[in-house]
Design a protein around this motif. Structure first.
Motif, PDB file in Angstrom:
ATOM      1  N   GLY A   1       1.942  -8.255  -9.869  1.00 35.39           N
ATOM      2  CA  GLY A   1       2.708  -8.071 -11.093  1.00 35.39           C
ATOM      3  C   GLY A   1       4.088  -8.683 -10.956  1.00 35.39           C
ATOM      4  O   GLY A   1       4.618  -8.804  -9.845  1.00 35.39           O
ATOM      5  N   ALA A   2       4.648  -9.099 -12.088  1.00 33.94           N
ATOM      6  CA  ALA A   2       5.974  -9.728 -12.077  1.00 33.94           C
ATOM      7  C   ALA A   2       6.811  -9.257 -13.253  1.00 33.94           C
ATOM      8  O   ALA A   2       7.631  -9.995 -13.784  1.00 33.94           O
ATOM      9  N   GLY A   3       6.615  -8.004 -13.665  1.00 36.29           N
ATOM     10  CA  GLY A   3       7.388  -7.429 -14.762  1.00 36.29           C
ATOM     11  C   GLY A   3       8.596  -6.667 -14.227  1.00 36.29           C
ATOM     12  O   GLY A   3       9.036  -6.864 -13.086  1.00 36.29           O
ATOM     13  N   GLY A   4       9.108  -5.776 -15.065  1.00 35.08           N
ATOM     14  CA  GLY A   4      10.289  -5.003 -14.699  1.00 35.08           C
ATOM     15  C   GLY A   4      10.076  -4.131 -13.468  1.00 35.08           C
ATOM     16  O   GLY A   4      10.993  -3.953 -12.661  1.00 35.08           O
ATOM     17  N   ALA A   5       8.869  -3.603 -13.313  1.00 32.40           N
ATOM     18  CA  ALA A   5       8.596  -2.731 -12.164  1.00 32.40           C
ATOM     19  C   ALA A   5       8.754  -3.508 -10.861  1.00 32.40           C
ATOM     20  O   ALA A   5       9.322  -2.999  -9.878  1.00 32.40           O
ATOM     21  N   THR A   6       8.287  -4.749 -10.840  1.00 32.76           N
ATOM     22  CA  THR A   6       8.424  -5.580  -9.637  1.00 32.76           C
ATOM     23  C   THR A   6       9.886  -5.945  -9.406  1.00 32.76           C
ATOM     24  O   THR A   6      10.403  -5.818  -8.289  1.00 32.76           O
TER      25      THR A   6
ATOM     26  N   ALA B   1       2.508 -11.825  -6.745  1.00 35.65           N
ATOM     27  CA  ALA B   1       1.304 -12.429  -7.334  1.00 35.65           C
ATOM     28  C   ALA B   1       1.186 -11.962  -8.773  1.00 35.65           C
ATOM     29  O   ALA B   1       1.188 -10.754  -9.040  1.00 35.65           O
ATOM     30  N   ASN B   2       1.104 -12.907  -9.695  1.00 38.07           N
ATOM     31  CA  ASN B   2       1.013 -12.518 -11.102  1.00 38.07           C
ATOM     32  C   ASN B   2      -0.040 -13.320 -11.840  1.00 38.07           C
ATOM     33  O   ASN B   2      -0.294 -14.478 -11.523  1.00 38.07           O
ATOM     34  N   ARG B   3      -0.678 -12.635 -12.814  1.00 39.47           N
ATOM     35  CA  ARG B   3      -1.647 -13.287 -13.689  1.00 39.47           C
ATOM     36  C   ARG B   3      -1.012 -14.525 -14.325  1.00 39.47           C
ATOM     37  O   ARG B   3      -1.584 -15.598 -14.340  1.00 39.47           O
ATOM     38  N   THR B   4       0.206 -14.377 -14.824  1.00 40.71           N
ATOM     39  CA  THR B   4       0.950 -15.512 -15.377  1.00 40.71           C
ATOM     40  C   THR B   4       1.885 -16.025 -14.285  1.00 40.71           C
ATOM     41  O   THR B   4       2.946 -15.444 -14.029  1.00 40.71           O
ATOM     42  N   LEU B   5       1.463 -17.100 -13.629  1.00 42.52           N
ATOM     43  CA  LEU B   5       2.199 -17.580 -12.447  1.00 42.52           C
ATOM     44  C   LEU B   5       3.670 -17.850 -12.757  1.00 42.52           C
ATOM     45  O   LEU B   5       4.553 -17.532 -11.945  1.00 42.52           O
ATOM     46  N   ALA B   6       3.946 -18.407 -13.929  1.00 41.90           N
ATOM     47  CA  ALA B   6       5.331 -18.796 -14.259  1.00 41.90           C
ATOM     48  C   ALA B   6       6.296 -17.605 -14.189  1.00 41.90           C
ATOM     49  O   ALA B   6       7.454 -17.759 -13.811  1.00 41.90           O
ATOM     50  N   ARG B   7       5.815 -16.402 -14.524  1.00 45.29           N
ATOM     51  CA  ARG B   7       6.697 -15.217 -14.468  1.00 45.29           C
ATOM     52  C   ARG B   7       7.040 -14.867 -13.019  1.00 45.29           C
ATOM     53  O   ARG B   7       8.158 -14.463 -12.721  1.00 45.29           O
ATOM     54  N   ALA B   8       6.068 -15.023 -12.133  1.00 50.48           N
ATOM     55  CA  ALA B   8       6.327 -14.759 -10.707  1.00 50.48           C
ATOM     56  C   ALA B   8       7.311 -15.793 -10.162  1.00 50.48           C
ATOM     57  O   ALA B   8       8.237 -15.469  -9.410  1.00 50.48           O
TER      58      ALA B   8
ATOM     59  N   ALA C   1       2.112  -3.266  -8.885  1.00 47.33           N
ATOM     60  CA  ALA C   1       3.178  -3.052  -9.872  1.00 47.33           C
ATOM     61  C   ALA C   1       2.783  -3.626 -11.223  1.00 47.33           C
ATOM     62  O   ALA C   1       3.627  -3.795 -12.092  1.00 47.33           O
ATOM     63  N   THR C   2       1.488  -3.926 -11.398  1.00 49.96           N
ATOM     64  CA  THR C   2       1.038  -4.331 -12.741  1.00 49.96           C
ATOM     65  C   THR C   2       0.878  -3.065 -13.584  1.00 49.96           C
ATOM     66  O   THR C   2       0.851  -1.951 -13.059  1.00 49.96           O
ATOM     67  N   SER C   3       0.748  -3.262 -14.874  1.00 54.97           N
ATOM     68  CA  SER C   3       0.504  -2.123 -15.753  1.00 54.97           C
ATOM     69  C   SER C   3      -0.998  -1.911 -15.966  1.00 54.97           C
ATOM     70  O   SER C   3      -1.388  -1.157 -16.850  1.00 54.97           O
ATOM     71  N   ALA C   4      -1.830  -2.553 -15.126  1.00 57.96           N
ATOM     72  CA  ALA C   4      -3.287  -2.493 -15.329  1.00 57.96           C
ATOM     73  C   ALA C   4      -3.809  -1.053 -15.329  1.00 57.96           C
ATOM     74  O   ALA C   4      -4.604  -0.681 -16.198  1.00 57.96           O
TER      75      ALA C   4
ATOM     76  N   GLY D   1      -5.701   0.947 -18.306  1.00 64.83           N
ATOM     77  CA  GLY D   1      -7.122   1.126 -18.021  1.00 64.83           C
ATOM     78  C   GLY D   1      -7.844  -0.169 -17.678  1.00 64.83           C
ATOM     79  O   GLY D   1      -9.076  -0.212 -17.680  1.00 64.83           O
ATOM     80  N   ASP D   2      -7.081  -1.235 -17.374  1.00 66.03           N
ATOM     81  CA  ASP D   2      -7.705  -2.510 -17.000  1.00 66.03           C
ATOM     82  C   ASP D   2      -8.126  -2.492 -15.528  1.00 66.03           C
ATOM     83  O   ASP D   2      -7.572  -1.751 -14.723  1.00 66.03           O
ATOM     84  N   THR D   3      -9.103  -3.338 -15.209  1.00 67.39           N
ATOM     85  CA  THR D   3      -9.566  -3.457 -13.822  1.00 67.39           C
ATOM     86  C   THR D   3      -8.870  -4.628 -13.138  1.00 67.39           C
ATOM     87  O   THR D   3      -8.718  -5.697 -13.727  1.00 67.39           O
TER      88      THR D   3
HETATM   89  P1  ATR Z   1       6.639  -3.355 -16.236  1.00 69.04           P
HETATM   90  O1  ATR Z   1       8.023  -3.294 -16.762  1.00 69.04           O
HETATM   91  O2  ATR Z   1       5.940  -2.038 -16.112  1.00 69.04           O
HETATM   92  O3  ATR Z   1       6.518  -4.162 -14.992  1.00 69.04           O
HETATM   93  P2  ATR Z   1       5.712  -5.530 -17.905  1.00 69.04           P
HETATM   94  O4  ATR Z   1       7.030  -6.207 -17.820  1.00 69.04           O
HETATM   95  O5  ATR Z   1       4.985  -5.452 -19.203  1.00 69.04           O
HETATM   96  O6  ATR Z   1       5.780  -4.039 -17.423  1.00 69.04           O
HETATM   97  O7  ATR Z   1       4.758  -6.208 -16.816  1.00 69.04           O
HETATM   98  C1  ATR Z   1       3.435  -5.859 -16.682  1.00 69.04           C
HETATM   99  C2  ATR Z   1       2.858  -6.625 -15.503  1.00 69.04           C
HETATM  100  O8  ATR Z   1       1.498  -6.251 -15.319  1.00 69.04           O
HETATM  101  C3  ATR Z   1       2.860  -8.127 -15.676  1.00 69.04           C
HETATM  102  O9  ATR Z   1       3.067  -8.719 -14.427  1.00 69.04           O
HETATM  103  C4  ATR Z   1       1.455  -8.399 -16.208  1.00 69.04           C
HETATM  104  O10 ATR Z   1       0.986  -9.709 -15.961  1.00 69.04           O
HETATM  105  P3  ATR Z   1       1.397 -10.913 -16.961  1.00 69.04           P
HETATM  106  O11 ATR Z   1       2.831 -11.262 -16.637  1.00 69.04           O
HETATM  107  O12 ATR Z   1       0.451 -12.003 -16.613  1.00 69.04           O
HETATM  108  O13 ATR Z   1       1.226 -10.374 -18.346  1.00 69.04           O
HETATM  109  C5  ATR Z   1       0.673  -7.418 -15.382  1.00 69.04           C
HETATM  110  N1  ATR Z   1      -0.622  -7.049 -15.957  1.00 69.04           N
HETATM  111  C6  ATR Z   1      -0.831  -6.237 -17.021  1.00 69.04           C
HETATM  112  N2  ATR Z   1      -2.146  -6.083 -17.244  1.00 69.04           N
HETATM  113  C7  ATR Z   1      -2.790  -6.813 -16.286  1.00 69.04           C
HETATM  114  C8  ATR Z   1      -4.162  -7.064 -15.980  1.00 69.04           C
HETATM  115  N3  ATR Z   1      -5.151  -6.522 -16.695  1.00 69.04           N
HETATM  116  N4  ATR Z   1      -4.449  -7.851 -14.936  1.00 69.04           N
HETATM  117  C9  ATR Z   1      -3.454  -8.398 -14.209  1.00 69.04           C
HETATM  118  N5  ATR Z   1      -2.135  -8.202 -14.436  1.00 69.04           N
HETATM  119  C10 ATR Z   1      -1.821  -7.427 -15.468  1.00 69.04           C
END
Ligand code: ATR
Length: 262
Positions: free
Chosen positions: A126-131, A149-156, A190-193, A197-199
């Motif tokens: 994850g690369a959001g606020g939590a990270t 490591a992030n789904r959206t590489l550019a954010r990481a 640190a993702t919000s998965a 409820g995402d896998t």
């Molecule tokens: P927070 O502040 O809790 O970190 P956020 O800024 O919304 O919340 O970030 C959520 C993170 O979880 C992001 O890194 C997001 O990946 P993207 O940047 O690609 O959106 C990641 N995330 C959320 N759902 C995901 C999933 N199903 N699989 C992988 N990564 C996920």
């Protein structure tokens, strides 16, 4: 006089902060009242200012107001400045002060498990606020390398660019979620998965020795996979208690022991 505290968020019903702070108060002999305040999405600033105007001592800030709280502060701690988010507010000499205790909460929780961060290699998913909030405290605790490591590489990549200068002793790297491999002492979700409820599917080529899920109270495919691999693994309850202890200690000048509340 009873000191007044509050946590502000939207939603707020799920917050465990009042019970934690009341438990710390009972243990340390501090006379306090700690309430939850639900605030409309456009109402954070007026609610916070009103609370302090009525002699409130401290506010915890939760989703989705941590960035707004950051923007309101007159004074920030170094870790809050780097996190660009604030979860702990107080007034001092007429100025609004802000800190971010989330990252230290995570570090304290990992250390309480006997996990040694010094010289470690850490993978954060994850690369959001939590990270963003935990990189600097993990680096200060001695991490040798942190890979985001992030789904959206550019954010990481953006996080690495923003934070590298703040953690000169730690190698910061970005990668996509797809091509994960290598060996890490710790992997932190640190993702919000888990919250949505995402896998999350961790590839076999990824080796790790400890797993920390930041979410708590939710089913977690991340934790399930760690448990299948028989790796020590935990949810984020310790981090929650750890960040609360840090805030309590800033406000009240006395620090409860994390292990007493796990
Ligand atoms: P927070 O502040 O809790 O970190 P956020 O800024 O919304 O919340 O970030 C959520 C993170 O979880 C992001 O890194 C997001 O990946 P993207 O940047 O690609 O959106 C990641 N995330 C959320 N759902 C995901 C999933 N199903 N699989 C992988 N990564 C996920």
């Amino acid at each position: 006089m009873t000191k007044q505290f509050a946590v502000i968020g939207n939603p707020i019903e799920q917050s465990r902060s009042p019970e934690l702070h009341h438990a710390f108060a009972a243990k340390t002999g501090v006379d306090l009242n700690y309430q939850k305040i639900l605030t409309p999405l456009d109402g954070f600033e007026s609610t916070a200012k009103d609370f302090f105007a009525r002699n409130g001592v401290g506010i915890n800030v939760t989703v989705p107001f941590k960035e707004q709280a950051f923007a309101l502060c007159d004074q920030l701690t170094e870790r809050a400045r780097i996190a660009k988010a604030v979860n702990t507010l107080w007034m001092q000499d007429g100025k609004l002060h802000g800190d971010n205790t989330d990252g230290q909460g995570l570090v304290a929780a990992m250390q309480a498990l006997g996990w040694h961060l010094d010289n470690s290699r850490i993978l954060i998913l994850g690369a959001g606020g939590a990270t963003r909030g935990v990189i600097y405290p993990l680096a200060q605790a001695g991490a040798k390398q942190i890979v985001i490591a992030n789904r959206t590489l550019a954010r990481a990549e953006q996080l690495v660019e923003d934070l590298s200068a703040a953690v000169p002793q730690t190698e910061l790297k970005a990668t996509g979620l797809e091509q994960l491999s290598g060996e890490y002492d710790f992997v932190i979700n640190a993702t919000s998965a888990s919250l949505t409820g995402d896998t999350l599917q961790l590839p076999e080529s990824l080796i790790f020795h400890h797993a920390y899920e930041m979410a708590y109270g939710k089913p977690s495919s991340f934790l399930d996979q760690a448990q299948q691999r028989q790796v020590p693994a935990t949810d984020g309850y310790g981090m929650l208690v750890g960040q609360a202890i840090e805030a309590f200690s800033i406000w009240n000048g006395v620090k409860p022991e994390l292990k007493d509340f796990l």
